[in-house]
Write a protein that holds these residues in place. Structure first.
Motif, PDB file in Angstrom:
ATOM      1  N   VAL A 160       0.874  -1.179   0.000  1.00 12.86           N
ATOM      2  CA  VAL A 160       0.000   0.000   0.000  1.00 12.86           C
ATOM      3  C   VAL A 160       0.908   1.225   0.000  1.00 12.86           C
ATOM      4  O   VAL A 160       1.801   1.340   0.851  1.00 12.86           O
ATOM      5  CB  VAL A 160      -0.927   0.019   1.236  1.00 12.86           C
ATOM      6  N   PHE A 161       0.681   2.127  -0.947  1.00  8.24           N
ATOM      7  CA  PHE A 161       1.559   3.290  -1.127  1.00  8.24           C
ATOM      8  C   PHE A 161       0.963   4.538  -0.477  1.00  8.24           C
ATOM      9  O   PHE A 161      -0.199   4.568  -0.079  1.00  8.24           O
ATOM     10  CB  PHE A 161       1.785   3.552  -2.617  1.00  8.24           C
ATOM     11  N   GLN A 162       1.777   5.590  -0.438  1.00  6.03           N
ATOM     12  CA  GLN A 162       1.343   6.839   0.197  1.00  6.03           C
ATOM     13  C   GLN A 162       0.217   7.529  -0.580  1.00  6.03           C
ATOM     14  O   GLN A 162      -0.752   8.006   0.005  1.00  6.03           O
ATOM     15  CB  GLN A 162       2.527   7.796   0.332  1.00  6.03           C
ATOM     16  N   ASN A 180      -7.510   1.046  -0.871  1.00  7.26           N
ATOM     17  CA  ASN A 180      -6.200   0.455  -1.215  1.00  7.26           C
ATOM     18  C   ASN A 180      -5.837  -0.694  -0.284  1.00  7.26           C
ATOM     19  O   ASN A 180      -5.231  -1.683  -0.714  1.00  7.26           O
ATOM     20  CB  ASN A 180      -5.116   1.535  -1.191  1.00  7.26           C
ATOM     21  N   ILE A 181      -6.209  -0.580   0.981  1.00  2.60           N
ATOM     22  CA  ILE A 181      -5.957  -1.685   1.924  1.00  2.60           C
ATOM     23  C   ILE A 181      -6.811  -2.895   1.510  1.00  2.60           C
ATOM     24  O   ILE A 181      -6.316  -4.030   1.464  1.00  2.60           O
ATOM     25  CB  ILE A 181      -6.255  -1.234   3.380  1.00  2.60           C
ATOM     26  N   ALA A 197       2.006   4.717   4.207  1.00  2.78           N
ATOM     27  CA  ALA A 197       0.598   4.548   3.840  1.00  2.78           C
ATOM     28  C   ALA A 197      -0.340   5.490   4.588  1.00  2.78           C
ATOM     29  O   ALA A 197      -1.469   5.709   4.139  1.00  2.78           O
ATOM     30  CB  ALA A 197       0.168   3.104   4.073  1.00  2.78           C
ATOM     31  N   VAL A 198       0.083   6.021   5.746  1.00  2.37           N
ATOM     32  CA  VAL A 198      -0.816   6.939   6.470  1.00  2.37           C
ATOM     33  C   VAL A 198      -0.247   8.359   6.504  1.00  2.37           C
ATOM     34  O   VAL A 198      -0.840   9.251   7.108  1.00  2.37           O
ATOM     35  CB  VAL A 198      -1.086   6.439   7.920  1.00  2.37           C
ATOM     36  N   SER A 199       0.892   8.572   5.851  1.00  2.00           N
ATOM     37  CA  SER A 199       1.600   9.854   5.972  1.00  2.00           C
ATOM     38  C   SER A 199       0.831  11.039   5.415  1.00  2.00           C
ATOM     39  O   SER A 199       1.014  12.170   5.870  1.00  2.00           O
ATOM     40  CB  SER A 199       2.961   9.781   5.278  1.00  2.00           C
ATOM     41  N   ALA A 200      -0.022  10.796   4.410  1.00  2.00           N
ATOM     42  CA  ALA A 200      -0.721  11.928   3.780  1.00  2.00           C
ATOM     43  C   ALA A 200      -2.062  12.210   4.453  1.00  2.00           C
ATOM     44  O   ALA A 200      -2.788  13.106   4.025  1.00  2.00           O
ATOM     45  CB  ALA A 200      -0.932  11.623   2.294  1.00  2.00           C
ATOM     46  N   ALA A 230      -5.157   8.009  12.766  1.00  2.00           N
ATOM     47  CA  ALA A 230      -5.363   7.141  13.929  1.00  2.00           C
ATOM     48  C   ALA A 230      -6.391   6.061  13.620  1.00  2.00           C
ATOM     49  O   ALA A 230      -6.207   4.894  13.990  1.00  2.00           O
ATOM     50  CB  ALA A 230      -5.814   7.983  15.124  1.00  2.00           C
ATOM     51  N   GLN A 231      -7.452   6.437  12.891  1.00  2.00           N
ATOM     52  CA  GLN A 231      -8.482   5.440  12.550  1.00  2.00           C
ATOM     53  C   GLN A 231      -7.903   4.353  11.643  1.00  2.00           C
ATOM     54  O   GLN A 231      -8.166   3.165  11.823  1.00  2.00           O
ATOM     55  CB  GLN A 231      -9.646   6.121  11.826  1.00  2.00           C
ATOM     56  N   VAL A 232      -7.097   4.775  10.662  1.00  5.19           N
ATOM     57  CA  VAL A 232      -6.532   3.794   9.722  1.00  5.19           C
ATOM     58  C   VAL A 232      -5.508   2.899  10.442  1.00  5.19           C
ATOM     59  O   VAL A 232      -5.448   1.688  10.201  1.00  5.19           O
ATOM     60  CB  VAL A 232      -5.914   4.503   8.485  1.00  5.19           C
TER      61      VAL A 232
END
Ligand code: SF4
Length: 358
Positions: free
Chosen positions: A120-122, A185-186, A202-205, A212-214
């Motif tokens: 999974v990408f950014q 994507n996940i 994967a959660v940076s953006a 937090a939810q992801v």
């Protein structure tokens, strides 16, 4: 200013640190041995090779079944290239990858590895085909691989990642928020029933609340589906939250690896200590006196000799430029390894741990 040791003492315990396949509950799912990837730089009218970027240079580690291995380091340290080597997106120049006991090469088809390892990408938008609906996007991989009932599987996965199929199945990526797209994507990654999922920034953006939810979703999915993760991020707080072990890279090499709590509380390598010193901490008891990293990393086209960190390390001595330190266990913890001459009494470094001096 006189040099003082204010990072965890390094007590070397000589051992074979090369990852090995072994049994037991922490059996490795992937073993990476001495991975190398150099990229040529071409220039001039004839497009001749003029230099080489040492992106990944002799990296060895293992990812254990059911764990989350965090990989951290500054931009350009080789963490994303390492991830792409693991999934077979780019070819190795040298080294070996062993996936669940099978060496990648003639014995295991790259196709099988690609199915067993998903990424999974950014950029959640660029990862999706804008002309496919959400359910079509998730069902695409299973369809191509001839799996049974791809659309039914896609709808089931949508529920698992918190997207009600009745609301979202027929929407297009541009109609979703960034967090919703990353859930898609996940789901797409999970649609291939992978053993290992690589999450590259994967959660940076995402906004902090969505992030937090992801992260919670990823933790739940790991538990429910028995997944293994490699989690790449520049955000040390996020890596700490999600990781069981953390691997620190600098200029294409591994400089420290160990259990997340050991790495967060007892950094053994000066580079790791500097990274953590630059990290904002809410806990006043947890702030270090280590000065943040000065300057940019050296050019990976011409990496420094010996310890690659010696041009920025405040503990550097002659031996550091002359000889490359090897990863070795520290503080009697066979799971916590660092590559620094201060951990080796035989190195000649003036601050090297002597027996009982820790
Ligand atoms: Fe610093 Fe030398 Fe250790 Fe490298 S080997 S981190 S330069 S003290």
């Amino acid at each position: 200013m006189s040099k003082t040791r204010d990072i965890a003492p390094l007590n070397i315990a000589p051992q074979n640190t090369e990852p090995e396949d072994r049994g037991g509950p922490h059996q490795p799912l992937i073993i990476a041995k001495n991975l190398k990837k150099h990229f040529p730089i071409r220039s001039g009218l004839l497009n001749r090779k003029s230099a080489t970027v040492h992106a990944v240079d002799g990296v060895s580690f293992e990812v254990r079944k059911g764990e989350t291995l965090g990989i951290v380091g500054e931009s350009g340290c080789g963490k994303s290239t390492t991830a792409r080597l693991l999934i077979g997106l780019i070819e190795l120049d040298d080294g070996r990858i062993i996936f669940d006991g099978d060496a990648l090469g003639s014995d295991i088809k790259l196709k099988e590895l690609r199915r067993g390892v998903q990424m999974v990408f950014q950029d959640s938008y660029a990862s999706l085909n804008p002309r496919l609906t959400i359910v079509e996007s998730i069902a695409f991989g299973p369809q191509v691989h001839g799996m049974e009932d791809p659309h039914g599987k896609a709808r089931d996965l949508m529920r698992r990642v918190g997207l009600a199929p009745e609301r979202f199945a027929n929407r297009y990526p541009h109609e979703l928020s960034g967090g919703q797209r990353q859930r898609v994507n996940i789901a797409r990654a999970l649609a291939m029933s992978p053993r290992l999922v690589i999450l590259d920034e994967a959660v940076s953006a995402l906004d902090k609340s969505v992030e937090a939810q992801v992260l919670n979703l990823l933790n739940d999915l790991r538990e429910e589906l028995g997944l293994t993760y490699v989690f790449i991020s520049h955000d040390l707080n996020v890596v700490r939250y999600i990781s069981d072990r953390v691997l620190v890279m600098y200029l294409g090499e591994v400089v420290e690896v160990g259990p997340a709590e050991a790495i967060y509380h007892r950094q053994a390598h000066p580079y790791t200590a500097s990274l953590f010193a630059a990290m904002p901490s809410m806990d006043p008891d947890n702030r270090t006196e280590e000065p943040p990293l000065a300057g940019d990393p050296p050019n990976p086209v011409d990496p420094p000799s010996g310890c690659r960190f010696h041009t920025r390390c405040r503990f550097a001595e002659g031996v550091c430029a002359a000889r490359k330190p090897q990863l070795a266990s520290i503080g009697g913890d066979a799971d916590h390894l660092a590559a620094c001459h201060m951990g080796d009494p035989a190195s000649g470094h003036s601050l090297a741990s002597k027996e009982g001096s820790a």
